[in-house]
Design a protein around this motif. Structure first.
Motif, PDB file in Angstrom:
ATOM      1  N   ASN A   1      -8.907 -16.481  13.732  1.00 52.36           N
ATOM      2  CA  ASN A   1      -9.382 -15.302  13.004  1.00 52.36           C
ATOM      3  C   ASN A   1     -10.908 -15.255  13.075  1.00 52.36           C
ATOM      4  OD1 ASN A   1      -6.748 -14.948  12.269  1.00 52.36           O
ATOM      5  ND2 ASN A   1      -7.037 -15.457  10.105  1.00 52.36           N
TER       6      ASN A   1
ATOM      7  N   ARG B   1      -2.562  -9.177  12.209  1.00 50.24           N
ATOM      8  CA  ARG B   1      -2.293 -10.376  11.386  1.00 50.24           C
ATOM      9  C   ARG B   1      -2.919 -11.610  12.047  1.00 50.24           C
ATOM     10  NH1 ARG B   1       4.015  -8.705  10.142  1.00 50.24           N
ATOM     11  NH2 ARG B   1       3.477  -6.730   9.153  1.00 50.24           N
ATOM     12  N   ASP B   2      -2.808 -12.757  11.372  1.00 47.59           N
ATOM     13  CA  ASP B   2      -3.488 -13.984  11.794  1.00 47.59           C
ATOM     14  C   ASP B   2      -3.165 -14.398  13.235  1.00 47.59           C
ATOM     15  OD1 ASP B   2      -4.573 -14.947   9.098  1.00 47.59           O
ATOM     16  OD2 ASP B   2      -2.441 -14.704   8.663  1.00 47.59           O
TER      17      ASP B   2
ATOM     18  N   TRP C   1      -2.953  -7.342   5.098  1.00 43.27           N
ATOM     19  CA  TRP C   1      -2.492  -8.517   5.846  1.00 43.27           C
ATOM     20  C   TRP C   1      -2.679  -9.823   5.088  1.00 43.27           C
ATOM     21  CZ3 TRP C   1      -5.936 -12.416   6.806  1.00 43.27           C
ATOM     22  CH2 TRP C   1      -7.289 -12.099   6.658  1.00 43.27           C
ATOM     23  N   SER C   2      -3.640  -9.862   4.158  1.00 47.00           N
ATOM     24  CA  SER C   2      -4.035 -11.157   3.586  1.00 47.00           C
ATOM     25  C   SER C   2      -3.276 -11.459   2.288  1.00 47.00           C
ATOM     26  CB  SER C   2      -5.533 -11.131   3.272  1.00 47.00           C
ATOM     27  OG  SER C   2      -5.779 -10.178   2.254  1.00 47.00           O
TER      28      SER C   2
ATOM     29  N   GLU D   1      -4.793 -11.907  -0.460  1.00 46.59           N
ATOM     30  CA  GLU D   1      -5.468 -11.089  -1.484  1.00 46.59           C
ATOM     31  C   GLU D   1      -4.850  -9.685  -1.516  1.00 46.59           C
ATOM     32  OE1 GLU D   1      -7.115 -12.994   0.805  1.00 46.59           O
ATOM     33  OE2 GLU D   1      -7.587 -14.552  -0.673  1.00 46.59           O
ATOM     34  N   ASP D   2      -4.579  -9.135  -0.344  1.00 47.82           N
ATOM     35  CA  ASP D   2      -3.928  -7.811  -0.292  1.00 47.82           C
ATOM     36  C   ASP D   2      -2.564  -7.875  -0.971  1.00 47.82           C
ATOM     37  OD1 ASP D   2      -6.050  -6.815   1.212  1.00 47.82           O
ATOM     38  OD2 ASP D   2      -5.044  -7.102   3.136  1.00 47.82           O
TER      39      ASP D   2
ATOM     40  N   ASN E   1       2.461 -13.096   3.967  1.00 45.68           N
ATOM     41  CA  ASN E   1       1.894 -13.371   2.632  1.00 45.68           C
ATOM     42  C   ASN E   1       2.670 -12.636   1.541  1.00 45.68           C
ATOM     43  OD1 ASN E   1      -0.435 -15.080   3.221  1.00 45.68           O
ATOM     44  ND2 ASN E   1      -1.208 -13.294   4.350  1.00 45.68           N
TER      45      ASN E   1
END
Ligand code: GCB
Length: 606
Positions: free
Chosen positions: A35, A201-202, A338-339, A341-342, A368
């Motif tokens: 990333n 994504r990652d 994507w994260s 946190e999202d 996630n």
């Protein structure tokens, strides 16, 4: 013994159409993240892929001046190389390009990405895998100028072994990403969401031993909450006749199995005093699988999900699914979510609403979301983008849908929160479509017999009496849960007649209303008969919720939708302006009145 052989053959045959077998639980393995900022070149004409005769560059033409995957540099001042990644701008991976660069907001086409990297603690005796969480839509992946592989499908993970092309230092990874829509793809040309392109994504490198734990399924046996069953699959030279140890310390489980010649072993053992995973008790157990040179640890919840007549039973008890539909978008930041946190933002809002369930529409969301739902005790409906008018008779299209379904199940089959696989959304009935969807359902059941199958179907008013709504769809016979979207009061029917409608459902299955809703511009207030006002949306919820509650067998609802989302279909100014406004929350994070209507409805459900 016969059973074991058959099972291993089944898994081999099911995955022959897929790319490379997905590494199970890469999520909790240690890897080297790629990333960060990647250089990119926007390639509208696909110059980096095709020569001027529209033949793919084979990489040998002199001097490879346009084959972008070679990452050529001029060797002397007379050399002609007509691209330069290192002089090109950068953007952040993961991330869609639309929200990162204004010029790319509406762009659908090819973008080339390049990342240079060294391998941390490189060990030439190891094997290396390159893993993508998702790339929308098609990814052509090259390492150090050589093709690693291709993946099609915008929302599911994939990986390639890259041991043979990798070096310790100065690797360059190039990915051609193409998000052009096409009639024969999945989804097809028309969707009601934004076609965010990019490496969304990652991206991660995994270092593995010559023989490693590739895949496993560890779940309660169907209809038996006292037994765990599944399988473990090894990959590598020494995969046959390997000892595999499986422990679940909290359940005092410590078992050793031996793989067959294919590196496969069925696992099955009784469990006692399990604290079952549920929406009120999201208990996850540490599960460790060890072979001589590899160990994976996962967090797995154990629960049963089944239907009995018109009820959905979680751990044998009737449950009502208080849900909301969600698109994978972080509207406040802008772009694809994507994260972690999202996920915390979206599932946090769902919790605040009083949900114990979410419908992740209309495609597989990032991992996630699933991992967090597992921790939060939120049950999940997962879906593939077989949306609206797919090419039902096209075998290639079917294969693409089946690949996406298989990759989704492959990724999430050990997650307790995930309870329903949805085959499709609002697809027009026909014989061909019935075959297509039935084949998908058969595949889903083969891969995973512990979850429920559904699809978002449609209802309509009866000819003789428009106040009586019915679902006429042969696929209803195939699913475990009858789900349908209903938009009475918005797309058809008058809002003040909602109270007079009722559903006639003659099938003995639980019912989930997979969608209902109305568009409202947050902050726009008017009387409740005025479209686009918060009051109109509020009234629609006030009228619809008690009406739905009367449906025999109603077992859950996922109103449309949690947050306003971007859609190119929604052009009306000033109300839509590029947004589908059926969210209960605006793109600025403000709640509309109907949010509280639904919240209090959920609060009052026992
Ligand atoms: C639907 C679709 C959903 C749309 C929604 C709408 O039935 O399933 O994707 O966004 O209606 O707002 O029209």
């Amino acid at each position: 013994m016969k059973y074991i052989v058959n099972l291993s053959l089944l898994f081999i045959s099911i995955f022959t159409f897929a790319n490379e077998q997905l590494l199970q639980n890469s999520y909790l393995r240690n890897g080297q993240s790629l990333n960060g900022r990647w250089h990119y070149i926007v390639d509208v004409y696909e110059t980096g892929y095709y020569n001027y005769r529209m033949e793919p560059h084979d990489g040998t033409e002199n001097p490879g001046s346009s084959a972008y995957f070679l990452n050529k540099k001029p060797q002397n001042k007379t050399d002609r190389v007509e691209y330069d990644f290192d002089a090109a701008p950068t953007m952040v991976v993961p991330g869609d390009w639309n929200s990162q660069e204004e010029k790319l907001f509406y762009y659908e086409g090819t973008v080339w990405y390049k990342k240079s990297f060294n391998v941390e603690n490189y060990d030439a005796s190891k094997r290396y895998y390159l893993h993508f969480g998702a790339v929308n839509y098609k990814a052509d992946v090259y390492l150090n100028g050589k093709k690693l592989g291709v993946h099609v499908g915008g929302f599911t993970p994939f990986n390639f072994e890259m041991t043979h092309l990798l070096q310790e230092k100065d690797n360059f990874l190039i990915v051609k990403v193409d998000n052009k829509r096409a009639a024969d793809e999945v989804p097809t040309l028309s969707t009601d969401w934004w076609n965010y392109g990019g490496i969304t994504r990652d991206v991660t490198i995994y270092e593995l031993d010559d023989t490693f734990i590739e895949d496993y399924k560890i779940q309660l046996t169907k209809n038996n909450n006292k037994e765990v069953s599944g399988y473990i699959q090894l990959n590598g030279e020494n995969k046959g006749a390997q000892k595999v140890n499986l422990t679940i310390p909290e359940l005092k489980i410590d078992k050793t199995f031996t793989t067959d010649a294919n590196g496969f072993v069925v696992v099955k053992f009784p469990v006692k005093r399990v604290s079952y995973w549920s929406d009120t008790n999201p208990k996850l157990y540490d599960v460790n699988i060890t072979i001589s040179k590899d160990k994976v640890s996962d967090k797995i919840g154990f629960r049963t999900i089944e239907t009995s007549g018109k009820q959905i039973l979680l751990n044998g008890e009737k449950i009502f699914l208080k849900g909301i539909s969600i698109h994978e978008e972080n509207v406040m930041r802008g772009g694809r979510a994507w994260s972690m946190e999202d996920a915390q933002v979206l599932l946090g809002w769902a919790k605040e609403l009083g949900c114990n369930y979410v419908r992740l529409a209309h495609y597989p969301h990032n991992e996630n979301m699933i991992r967090l739902a597992d921790q939060m005790g939120i049950l999940v409906w997962e879906e593939i983008p077989v949306y609206w008018t797919i090419q039902w008779t096209n075998t290639e299209t079917y294969n693409k849908a089946e690949t996406q379904l298989s990759e989704l199940i492959q990724r999430d089959k050990n997650r307790a929160c995930s309870i329903i696989w949805s085959m499709a959304n609002e697809t027009p009935t026909s014989k061909e479509r019935l075959t297509f969807l039935t084949n998908l359902a058969t595949t889903a059941r083969k891969l995973d017999d512990t979850r429920l199958i559904s699809a978002a179907l449609e209802d309509h008013g009866k000819k003789e009496n428009k106040n009586i709504m019915i679902v006429e769809d042969e696929f209803a016979k195939v699913v475990d849960v009858l789900s349908f979207n209903q938009y009475y009061g918005w797309y058809g029917g008058k809002i003040d007649n909602i109270k007079n409608i009722r559903w006639e459902i003659d099938i003995d299955k639980p019912v989930i209303i997979s969608e209902f809703g109305a568009g409202a511009l947050q902050g726009y207030h008017a009387d409740n008969m005025t479209r686009w006002s918060e009051e109109f949306q509020e009234l629609l919820y006030q009228e619809t919720l008690p009406t739905l509650a009367k449906i025999p067998g109603i077992s859950g609802i996922t109103p449309w939708t949690l947050v306003d989302f971007r859609s190119p279909r929604r052009t009306l100014i000033p109300y839509q302006d590029g947004w589908n406004r059926k969210g209960l929350i605006s793109e600025t994070g403000n709640k509309k009145k109907a949010f509280y209507t639904l919240q209090s409805f959920y609060k009052n459900i026992k």
